[in-house]
Design a protein around this motif. Structure first.
Motif, mmCIF file in Angstrom:
data_model
loop_
_atom_site.group_PDB
_atom_site.id
_atom_site.type_symbol
_atom_site.label_atom_id
_atom_site.label_comp_id
_atom_site.label_asym_id
_atom_site.label_seq_id
_atom_site.Cartn_x
_atom_site.Cartn_y
_atom_site.Cartn_z
ATOM 1 N N THR A 50 55.403 26.523 36.349
ATOM 2 C CA THR A 50 54.754 27.424 37.296
ATOM 3 C C THR A 50 55.249 28.842 37.053
ATOM 4 N N ARG A 51 54.299 29.754 36.851
ATOM 5 C CA ARG A 51 54.611 31.167 36.629
ATOM 6 C C ARG A 51 54.206 31.942 37.872
ATOM 7 N N ILE A 52 55.050 32.879 38.256
ATOM 8 C CA ILE A 52 54.816 33.666 39.469
ATOM 9 C C ILE A 52 54.943 35.142 39.104
ATOM 10 N N HIS A 53 53.971 35.920 39.513
ATOM 11 C CA HIS A 53 53.984 37.367 39.302
ATOM 12 C C HIS A 53 53.885 38.028 40.672
ATOM 13 N N TRP A 54 54.673 39.081 40.880
ATOM 14 C CA TRP A 54 54.576 39.874 42.104
ATOM 15 C C TRP A 54 54.349 41.324 41.710
ATOM 16 N N GLY A 55 53.362 41.935 42.302
ATOM 17 C CA GLY A 55 53.118 43.359 42.123
ATOM 18 C C GLY A 55 53.136 44.045 43.479
ATOM 19 N N ARG A 56 53.631 45.284 43.495
ATOM 20 C CA ARG A 56 53.638 46.079 44.729
ATOM 21 C C ARG A 56 53.240 47.505 44.394
ATOM 22 N N TRP A 57 52.482 48.141 45.289
ATOM 23 C CA TRP A 57 52.078 49.522 45.079
ATOM 24 C C TRP A 57 51.923 50.211 46.419
ATOM 25 N N ASP A 58 51.958 51.522 46.362
ATOM 26 C CA ASP A 58 51.974 52.316 47.593
ATOM 27 C C ASP A 58 50.599 52.573 48.193
ATOM 28 N N LYS A 59 49.568 52.747 47.352
ATOM 29 C CA LYS A 59 48.242 53.061 47.883
ATOM 30 C C LYS A 59 47.162 52.655 46.880
ATOM 31 N N ALA A 60 45.939 52.619 47.349
ATOM 32 C CA ALA A 60 44.814 52.151 46.532
ATOM 33 C C ALA A 60 44.662 52.959 45.248
ATOM 34 N N GLU A 61 44.906 54.267 45.302
ATOM 35 C CA GLU A 61 44.746 55.109 44.113
ATOM 36 C C GLU A 61 45.736 54.720 43.009
ATOM 37 N N THR A 62 46.912 54.283 43.392
ATOM 38 C CA THR A 62 47.890 53.832 42.404
ATOM 39 C C THR A 62 47.381 52.583 41.700
ATOM 40 N N LEU A 63 46.896 51.625 42.470
ATOM 41 C CA LEU A 63 46.347 50.406 41.870
ATOM 42 C C LEU A 63 45.149 50.726 40.988
ATOM 43 N N GLU A 64 44.275 51.613 41.436
ATOM 44 C CA GLU A 64 43.112 52.003 40.634
ATOM 45 C C GLU A 64 43.546 52.598 39.295
ATOM 46 N N HIS A 65 44.583 53.418 39.313
ATOM 47 C CA HIS A 65 45.096 53.997 38.074
ATOM 48 C C HIS A 65 45.575 52.893 37.129
ATOM 49 N N VAL A 66 46.377 51.971 37.652
ATOM 50 C CA VAL A 66 46.899 50.879 36.814
ATOM 51 C C VAL A 66 45.746 50.070 36.237
ATOM 52 N N GLN A 67 44.797 49.706 37.061
ATOM 53 C CA GLN A 67 43.685 48.873 36.604
ATOM 54 C C GLN A 67 42.789 49.581 35.591
ATOM 55 N N ALA A 68 42.839 50.897 35.525
ATOM 56 C CA ALA A 68 42.031 51.667 34.574
ATOM 57 C C ALA A 68 42.709 51.816 33.209
ATOM 58 N N GLN A 69 43.946 51.363 33.079
ATOM 59 C CA GLN A 69 44.691 51.556 31.838
ATOM 60 C C GLN A 69 44.441 50.421 30.851
ATOM 61 N N PRO A 70 44.424 50.740 29.554
ATOM 62 C CA PRO A 70 44.264 49.684 28.542
ATOM 63 C C PRO A 70 45.347 48.602 28.632
ATOM 64 N N TYR A 71 46.574 48.984 28.983
ATOM 65 C CA TYR A 71 47.631 47.978 29.068
ATOM 66 C C TYR A 71 47.332 46.939 30.153
ATOM 67 N N PHE A 72 46.642 47.348 31.228
ATOM 68 C CA PHE A 72 46.286 46.403 32.276
ATOM 69 C C PHE A 72 45.209 45.442 31.791
ATOM 70 N N ALA A 73 44.182 45.965 31.151
ATOM 71 C CA ALA A 73 43.098 45.108 30.650
ATOM 72 C C ALA A 73 43.638 44.078 29.663
ATOM 73 N N ASP A 74 44.518 44.510 28.776
ATOM 74 C CA ASP A 74 45.113 43.588 27.804
ATOM 75 C C ASP A 74 45.919 42.497 28.507
ATOM 76 N N PHE A 75 46.736 42.901 29.463
ATOM 77 C CA PHE A 75 47.585 41.933 30.145
ATOM 78 C C PHE A 75 46.760 40.983 31.016
ATOM 79 N N ALA A 76 45.772 41.491 31.725
ATOM 80 C CA ALA A 76 44.931 40.636 32.568
ATOM 81 C C ALA A 76 44.252 39.557 31.729
ATOM 82 N N ALA A 77 43.787 39.915 30.531
ATOM 83 C CA ALA A 77 43.166 38.932 29.643
ATOM 84 C C ALA A 77 44.180 37.881 29.197
ATOM 85 N N LYS A 78 45.395 38.311 28.900
ATOM 86 C CA LYS A 78 46.436 37.354 28.494
ATOM 87 C C LYS A 78 46.799 36.421 29.640
ATOM 88 N N VAL A 79 46.884 36.937 30.850
ATOM 89 C CA VAL A 79 47.197 36.082 31.993
ATOM 90 C C VAL A 79 46.103 35.044 32.185
#
Length: 101
Positions: A50-79
């Motif tokens: 069982t693998r567990i990931h926890w993410g935390r962020w301060d506001k929606a704009e921070t999450l939007e920034h992360v989700q717009a990055q190539p590193y996020f798209a690559d990692f989401a596909a791997k997960v």
């Protein structure tokens, strides 16, 4: 503060999983736009699969920034690959926490 908990079972190559999660965390740590605003942690449960990931962020704009990055798209596909499809994901509001978390 917002957060997400992601869980899935994985019994594949441990080195591949550790490399992918490590690369994602390095990318987060090296992104100056989210310094101090977005944190990520991964763990392996005592059952070893069982693998567990926890993410935390301060506001929606921070999450939007992360989700717009190539590193996020690559990692989401791997997960998704590690999980054999969409992992279990639960978003949540963080109400209280101890120091250091």
């Amino acid at each position: 503060m917002r957060g997400i908990t992601i869980t899935y079972d994985y019994s594949g190559d441990e080195g591949e999983w550790q490399a992918a999660t490590g690369a994602f965390i390095v990318a987060i740590d090296n992104d100056p736009e989210i310094a101090g605003k977005f944190v990520y942690q991964v763990a392996v449960a005592d059952d070893g699969k069982t693998r567990i990931h926890w993410g935390r962020w301060d506001k929606a704009e921070t999450l939007e920034h992360v989700q717009a990055q190539p590193y996020f798209a690559d990692f989401a596909a791997k997960v998704r690959d590690f999980a054999g499809g969409a992992p279990n994901a639960t978003g949540h509001d963080i109400l209280n926490k101890s120091g250091g978390w």
